[in-house]
Design a protein around this motif. Structure first.
Motif, PDB file in Angstrom:
ATOM      1  N   ASP A  60      16.437  -5.327  17.649  1.00 47.84           N
ATOM      2  CA  ASP A  60      15.268  -5.443  16.773  1.00 47.84           C
ATOM      3  C   ASP A  60      15.516  -4.775  15.422  1.00 47.84           C
ATOM      4  O   ASP A  60      16.421  -3.939  15.259  1.00 47.84           O
ATOM      5  CB  ASP A  60      14.041  -4.807  17.433  1.00 47.84           C
ATOM      6  N   LEU A  61      14.655  -5.126  14.458  1.00 45.89           N
ATOM      7  CA  LEU A  61      14.680  -4.514  13.133  1.00 45.89           C
ATOM      8  C   LEU A  61      13.335  -3.840  12.892  1.00 45.89           C
ATOM      9  O   LEU A  61      12.288  -4.368  13.273  1.00 45.89           O
ATOM     10  CB  LEU A  61      14.926  -5.578  12.058  1.00 45.89           C
ATOM     11  N   VAL A  62      13.374  -2.661  12.273  1.00 49.44           N
ATOM     12  CA  VAL A  62      12.162  -1.872  12.033  1.00 49.44           C
ATOM     13  C   VAL A  62      12.089  -1.547  10.547  1.00 49.44           C
ATOM     14  O   VAL A  62      13.055  -1.030   9.971  1.00 49.44           O
ATOM     15  CB  VAL A  62      12.164  -0.568  12.858  1.00 49.44           C
ATOM     16  N   VAL A  63      10.953  -1.850   9.929  1.00 50.79           N
ATOM     17  CA  VAL A  63      10.726  -1.542   8.519  1.00 50.79           C
ATOM     18  C   VAL A  63       9.759  -0.371   8.425  1.00 50.79           C
ATOM     19  O   VAL A  63       8.672  -0.407   9.023  1.00 50.79           O
ATOM     20  CB  VAL A  63      10.150  -2.766   7.776  1.00 50.79           C
ATOM     21  N   VAL A  64      10.131   0.663   7.689  1.00 52.54           N
ATOM     22  CA  VAL A  64       9.260   1.816   7.440  1.00 52.54           C
ATOM     23  C   VAL A  64       8.777   1.718   5.992  1.00 52.54           C
ATOM     24  O   VAL A  64       9.597   1.679   5.066  1.00 52.54           O
ATOM     25  CB  VAL A  64      10.002   3.145   7.669  1.00 52.54           C
ATOM     26  N   THR A  65       7.467   1.653   5.793  1.00 56.03           N
ATOM     27  CA  THR A  65       6.944   1.450   4.448  1.00 56.03           C
ATOM     28  C   THR A  65       5.759   2.350   4.179  1.00 56.03           C
ATOM     29  O   THR A  65       5.164   2.923   5.101  1.00 56.03           O
ATOM     30  CB  THR A  65       6.571  -0.038   4.242  1.00 56.03           C
ATOM     31  N   GLY A  66       5.395   2.485   2.907  1.00 57.37           N
ATOM     32  CA  GLY A  66       4.293   3.332   2.479  1.00 57.37           C
ATOM     33  C   GLY A  66       4.491   3.739   1.033  1.00 57.37           C
ATOM     34  O   GLY A  66       5.436   3.289   0.365  1.00 57.37           O
ATOM     35  N   LEU A  67       3.638   4.607   0.520  1.00 54.47           N
ATOM     36  CA  LEU A  67       3.705   5.017  -0.878  1.00 54.47           C
ATOM     37  C   LEU A  67       4.935   5.884  -1.157  1.00 54.47           C
ATOM     38  O   LEU A  67       5.385   6.635  -0.277  1.00 54.47           O
ATOM     39  CB  LEU A  67       2.453   5.813  -1.250  1.00 54.47           C
ATOM     40  N   PRO A  68       5.483   5.823  -2.379  1.00 51.33           N
ATOM     41  CA  PRO A  68       6.547   6.752  -2.763  1.00 51.33           C
ATOM     42  C   PRO A  68       6.055   8.191  -2.663  1.00 51.33           C
ATOM     43  O   PRO A  68       4.976   8.516  -3.160  1.00 51.33           O
ATOM     44  CB  PRO A  68       6.848   6.364  -4.228  1.00 51.33           C
ATOM     45  N   GLY A  69       6.832   9.040  -2.012  1.00 53.89           N
ATOM     46  CA  GLY A  69       6.411  10.422  -1.799  1.00 53.89           C
ATOM     47  C   GLY A  69       5.599  10.609  -0.542  1.00 53.89           C
ATOM     48  O   GLY A  69       5.189  11.734  -0.226  1.00 53.89           O
ATOM     49  N   GLY A  70       5.383   9.525   0.211  1.00 56.72           N
ATOM     50  CA  GLY A  70       4.560   9.609   1.409  1.00 56.72           C
ATOM     51  C   GLY A  70       5.275  10.117   2.639  1.00 56.72           C
ATOM     52  O   GLY A  70       4.643  10.335   3.672  1.00 56.72           O
ATOM     53  N   GLY A  71       6.599  10.283   2.576  1.00 60.85           N
ATOM     54  CA  GLY A  71       7.341  10.847   3.698  1.00 60.85           C
ATOM     55  C   GLY A  71       8.190   9.867   4.479  1.00 60.85           C
ATOM     56  O   GLY A  71       8.639  10.189   5.588  1.00 60.85           O
ATOM     57  N   LYS A  72       8.469   8.690   3.913  1.00 59.90           N
ATOM     58  CA  LYS A  72       9.271   7.695   4.633  1.00 59.90           C
ATOM     59  C   LYS A  72      10.690   8.199   4.896  1.00 59.90           C
ATOM     60  O   LYS A  72      11.185   8.145   6.025  1.00 59.90           O
ATOM     61  CB  LYS A  72       9.324   6.382   3.841  1.00 59.90           C
ATOM     62  N   GLU A 166      -1.627  12.944  -1.913  1.00 58.90           N
ATOM     63  CA  GLU A 166      -0.565  13.485  -1.060  1.00 58.90           C
ATOM     64  C   GLU A 166       0.794  12.922  -1.460  1.00 58.90           C
ATOM     65  O   GLU A 166       1.798  13.651  -1.469  1.00 58.90           O
ATOM     66  CB  GLU A 166      -0.851  13.155   0.398  1.00 58.90           C
ATOM     67  N   ALA A 167       0.837  11.632  -1.772  1.00 60.24           N
ATOM     68  CA  ALA A 167       2.096  11.014  -2.163  1.00 60.24           C
ATOM     69  C   ALA A 167       2.604  11.589  -3.481  1.00 60.24           C
ATOM     70  O   ALA A 167       3.804  11.864  -3.637  1.00 60.24           O
ATOM     71  CB  ALA A 167       1.926   9.502  -2.274  1.00 60.24           C
ATOM     72  N   LEU A 168       1.708  11.789  -4.434  1.00 57.89           N
ATOM     73  CA  LEU A 168       2.116  12.376  -5.713  1.00 57.89           C
ATOM     74  C   LEU A 168       2.596  13.812  -5.520  1.00 57.89           C
ATOM     75  O   LEU A 168       3.564  14.246  -6.162  1.00 57.89           O
ATOM     76  CB  LEU A 168       0.949  12.330  -6.699  1.00 57.89           C
ATOM     77  N   ALA A 169       1.935  14.549  -4.624  1.00 63.60           N
ATOM     78  CA  ALA A 169       2.392  15.907  -4.313  1.00 63.60           C
ATOM     79  C   ALA A 169       3.780  15.872  -3.691  1.00 63.60           C
ATOM     80  O   ALA A 169       4.620  16.741  -3.968  1.00 63.60           O
ATOM     81  CB  ALA A 169       1.392  16.594  -3.377  1.00 63.60           C
TER      82      ALA A 169
END
Length: 227
Positions: A60-72, A166-169
């Motif tokens: 399988d393939l897994v994509v981790v996504t979210g805002l820059p700075g969000g902890g990916k 939080e992402a900007l922090a």
């Protein structure tokens, strides 16, 4: 421990059907079974009491996504013991090779080309892979969905639901950020994706999606593939 393949009911033994008439058998051969509906698991709001691991099938393939700075990247480095492709790792490698005063914007296209070339090489191996997705490049998810279908596997989405502040922090903490324009694009794309997944509509080609908040992401210790 949470195994995504366990979201659906396990196959069992059914009573043997009575022989069908010839016309019925012909129609059955022509009929295409409907694709299973994507499975969505919302682990937000549990104060970190969610699963400690997400396990996927071996190809399988897994994509981790979210805002820059969000902890990916932090999540991937801590929880992925196997193969992973993170655009942040590619950027870090290029920054170590470039003069400090050279603005990142000047060599960003080279970083992206290098990242996608590395992703293509990793996909050629055929094994399970975790990929960092910035969220604005939807063609990357379409590419991964096609690759998953080609290998007879599934594409899964792990979405970090982290607020803009939080992402900007997080960006300030790592001493690196994105422009206001780029962050606004990321924010809009992530909001659309989050709304769709929360409503049970992951992107086309995704077999499942997992929603994480900060606490759930911190509690997660392993994203791996079953051999």
């Amino acid at each position: 421990m949470d195994r995504t393949t366990a979201y659906a009911a396990a196959p069992g033994l059914a009573p043997s059907p009575r022989p069908a008439a010839p016309a019925a058998r012909s129609r059955a051969r022509r009929a295409t079974p409907p694709a299973p509906a994507p499975l969505v698991r919302d682990l937000r709001g549990r104060a970190g009491r969610g699963p400690r691991a997400l396990l996927f099938a071996r190809h399988d393939l897994v994509v981790v996504t979210g805002l820059p700075g969000g902890g990916k990247s932090t999540l991937m480095r801590r929880a992925v013991p196997g193969a992973r492709v993170d655009s942040q790792d590619t950027r870090d490698r290029w920054e170590r090779r470039m003069p400090r005063r050279l603005p990142y914007a000047l060599y960003r296209p080279l970083v992206r080309l290098s990242h996608y070339a590395g992703l293509r090489r990793a996909l050629a191996g055929g094994g399970g892979l975790v990929v960092h997705d910035c969220g604005t490049q939807t063609w990357v998810r379409r590419w991964l969905a096609r690759e998953a279908r080609r290998r007879g596997a599934a594409l899964h989405l792990v979405l970090l639901d982290v607020g803009a502040d939080e992402a900007l922090a997080g960006q300030r903490a790592r001493g690196r950020g994105v422009s206001r324009y780029a962050f606004a694009r990321h924010r809009a794309a992530t909001a659309r994706l989050l709304a769709a997944v929360a409503a049970g509509r992951p992107p086309a080609g995704c077999g499942s999606a997992v929603l994480l908040d900060r606490a759930a992401a911190r509690a997660l210790r392993r994203i791996a593939f079953v051999r």
